[in-house]
Design an enzyme around this catalytic site. Structure first.
Site, mmCIF file in Angstrom:
data_model
loop_
_atom_site.group_PDB
_atom_site.id
_atom_site.type_symbol
_atom_site.label_atom_id
_atom_site.label_comp_id
_atom_site.label_asym_id
_atom_site.label_seq_id
_atom_site.Cartn_x
_atom_site.Cartn_y
_atom_site.Cartn_z
ATOM 1 N N SER A 253 -36.126 -41.684 40.296
ATOM 2 C CA SER A 253 -36.871 -42.925 40.469
ATOM 3 C C SER A 253 -37.555 -43.272 39.155
ATOM 4 O O SER A 253 -37.487 -42.511 38.190
ATOM 5 C CB SER A 253 -37.901 -42.764 41.578
ATOM 6 O OG SER A 253 -38.966 -41.971 41.096
ATOM 7 N N LYS A 254 -38.225 -44.412 39.154
ATOM 8 C CA LYS A 254 -38.852 -44.900 37.923
ATOM 9 C C LYS A 254 -39.788 -43.875 37.308
ATOM 10 O O LYS A 254 -39.984 -43.823 36.107
ATOM 11 C CB LYS A 254 -39.630 -46.189 38.215
ATOM 12 C CG LYS A 254 -38.724 -47.308 38.655
ATOM 13 C CD LYS A 254 -39.078 -48.635 37.974
ATOM 14 C CE LYS A 254 -37.982 -49.665 38.155
ATOM 15 N NZ LYS A 254 -37.945 -50.255 39.499
ATOM 16 N N ARG A 255 -40.363 -43.060 38.185
ATOM 17 C CA ARG A 255 -41.281 -42.051 37.675
ATOM 18 C C ARG A 255 -40.590 -41.077 36.698
ATOM 19 O O ARG A 255 -41.216 -40.455 35.856
ATOM 20 C CB ARG A 255 -41.764 -41.403 38.928
ATOM 21 C CG ARG A 255 -42.385 -40.425 39.328
ATOM 22 C CD ARG A 255 -42.789 -40.216 40.785
ATOM 23 N NE ARG A 255 -41.677 -39.873 41.612
ATOM 24 C CZ ARG A 255 -41.116 -38.686 41.641
ATOM 25 N NH1 ARG A 255 -41.565 -37.725 40.892
ATOM 26 N NH2 ARG A 255 -40.104 -38.465 42.436
ATOM 27 N N HIS A 256 -39.279 -40.935 36.797
ATOM 28 C CA HIS A 256 -38.557 -40.018 35.908
ATOM 29 C C HIS A 256 -38.189 -40.680 34.576
ATOM 30 O O HIS A 256 -37.579 -40.038 33.726
ATOM 31 C CB HIS A 256 -37.267 -39.546 36.576
ATOM 32 C CG HIS A 256 -37.478 -38.699 37.796
ATOM 33 N ND1 HIS A 256 -37.350 -39.193 39.070
ATOM 34 C CD2 HIS A 256 -37.824 -37.401 37.923
ATOM 35 C CE1 HIS A 256 -37.587 -38.222 39.937
ATOM 36 N NE2 HIS A 256 -37.886 -37.128 39.273
ATOM 37 N N GLY A 257 -38.514 -41.947 34.392
ATOM 38 C CA GLY A 257 -38.119 -42.633 33.157
ATOM 39 C C GLY A 257 -37.153 -43.757 33.490
ATOM 40 O O GLY A 257 -37.150 -44.257 34.607
#
Ligand code: GLU
Ligand code: ZN
Length: 484
Positions: A253-257
């Protein structure tokens, strides 16, 4: 001729996620491997989730990766339209067919009633699903609800008995009891189909032979198979492909980049590198081969080698692969690729200088955007100095100054900067004269010229920068030391 027909069926909810494009790639590879067709279909029946340029973002992503489609909203085809919101009458007609056969029924339950029903089921520890109240209405009861003008949805009348076997070419067969399947909504009260109805009708009418889609759709699979059966249609082959995970094994998800392919494009990743990388997320040819050209992937791709465990998105591996593909580029191609990044950062970067510079960074960069920080000094009017870097670890201000004065004196004697060997030899002699170690002497000069301790090789960098700029910078650096 092959009768393989596969579709990529995204919802236009934003720039498509790498996981979604990995599935598109599997579809495309299977179509190209078999000589079949790759179809783009837009699933936009949930209009709340839609974004305005959603379709453009999808098509841009596919085009960037080089996944061309044979049928789709823009190119048309024999089974269109390829946008679900343009197919509403088709879904309505099909819901009616099921109604007429008693395979579906109208449900008049209000949202409030359904909510209460779910709460009660939850409190009793039962699975939440429609309690089928409207299923057994008599014709008179139904007519009364219709006369009252109540809003209604159409639900599938799932068989109360028997079992259904689901075939999944990734996960294997699974048999479920029909009584455990919900009487799903097919058509909503506003006349829009649910995903379930639209996907089954379209996969059938578009003669899709193989459905590949994300693991998250496994829970919907029984509903779809029962719906195909209610219509009396063959079920296409289905395979649910593994999720793409972050390094922490959670769904990417966006949290991973970065999660959108367009972001990777903008940072300077090559389509071939991304295609190679994405192909290996959930598919492998053997236990060692990592590098596959597009043609090799088309040749070697097979459904039986799709894995069922989640695939971890390894950003370091993507960088490694991209570096590999960058090194395969000609210098001309590399210069052309990095030019836009320089053009964004500097007013008018000279393409000829860039073309000469790229051989020095070909082995170093992992993506095009990195070239800018390595070569910014070629296009800056002035570099900024950090006194600590300029003086360096093994020197003091006085010896650094002496080194720069000697370098200036040496370089000044060259009328042009094209004899790199002679420049280096003379600079070494100047260092000897001051009894300063070469590494320290060249270190100070490197910072004076580039502003940095790490740069492409110094002599060619000075040649590219030119006599006037180099002398100006060394003089400025001396001045900077004097006026700290
Ligand atoms: N519209 C669905 C999605 O975007 C498609 C799932 C499918 O391929 O059936 O996930
Ligand atoms: Zn009802």
């Amino acid at each position: 001729m092959s009768n393989v027909r596969v579709r990529f069926a995204p919802s236009p909810t934003g720039a498509p996620h790498v996981g979604s494009l990995r599935t598109a790639l599997f579809d495309w590879l299977w179509a190209r491997h078999t000589g079949g067709k790759f179809i783009l279909r837009v699933e936009d029946t949930d209009q709340k989730r839609e974004v305005e340029n959603g379709l453009e973002l999808i098509m841009d992503s596919l085009r960037f990766l080089g996944l061309d489609w044979d049928e789709g909203p823009d190119v048309g085809g024999a089974y269109g339209p390829y946008v679900q919101s343009q197919r509403l009458p088709i879904y309505q007609t099909h819901a009616k067919i099921l109604l007429d056969h008693g395979a579906a029924y109208p449900c008049y339950c209000t949202p409030e009633r359904l909510e209460q029903m779910r709460r009660d089921q939850h409190a009793r520890g039962e699975p939440t699903r429609y309690d089928r109240r409207c299923r057994d209405y008599s014709a008179q009861e139904r007519a009364a609800h219709e006369r009252a003008g109540e809003a209604r949805v159409i639900r599938l009348a799932v068989p109360r008995e028997g079992k259904t076997t689901l075939h999944d070419f990734v996960h294997g067969d699974l048999t479920i009891a029909n009584k455990d399947v919900d009487d799903q909504v097919l058509l909503k009260s506003d006349g829009f189909p649910t995903y379930h109805l639209a996907v089954v009708v379209d996969d059938h009418l578009m003669q899709i032979s193989h459905v590949m889609r994300a693991d998250e759709w496994i829970p919907s699979f029984p509903k779809h198979v029962l719906l195909f059966q209610a219509f009396g249609w063959d079920v296409p082959l289905h395979g649910h492909v593994p999720d793409v995970l972050g390094a922490d094994k959670k769904k990417l998800s966006k949290r991973h980049g970065a999660t959108s392919v367009l972001q990777y494009r903008d940072e300077g990743y090559l389509p071939d590198a991304l295609v190679n990388f994405l192909a290996r997320l959930g598919w492998s040819y053997d236990d060692k081969t990592e590098i596959f050209s597009r043609a090799e992937l088309v040749e070697k791709f097979s459904l039986d080698k799709i894995e069922h465990a989640g695939a971890v998105f390894d950003a370091a591996k993507l960088d490694w692969l991209n570096g590999y593909y960058i090194r395969q580029l000609s210098d001309d191609a590399l210069a052309a690729q990095v030019l836009p990044y320089f053009a964004r950062a500097f007013a008018q970067p000279d393409p000829a200088i860039l073309r000469e510079a790229v051989p020095f960074i070909k082995d170093r960069i992992k993506k095009f955007s990195e070239a800018v920080s390595l070569f910014d000094f070629l296009f800056l009017d002035e570099v900024k100095y950090d006194p600590q870097l300029l003086i360096g670890k093994g020197l003091d201000a006085a010896s650094a100054r002496a080194a720069l004065v000697a370098a200036h004196g040496t370089l000044e004697k060259f009328s042009a900067f094209n004899d790199e060997e002679k420049m280096e030899a003379d600079l070494r002699a100047a260092a000897d004269g001051l009894q300063i170690k070469y590494a320290l002497f060249f270190g100070a000069l490197r910072v004076a010229v580039t502003g940095k301790t790490v740069s492409p090789p110094l002599a060619p960098s000075m040649r590219l920068l030119g006599r006037e700029q180099v002398l100006k910078r060394v003089a400025r650096a001396i001045n900077f030391l004097d006026n700290r």
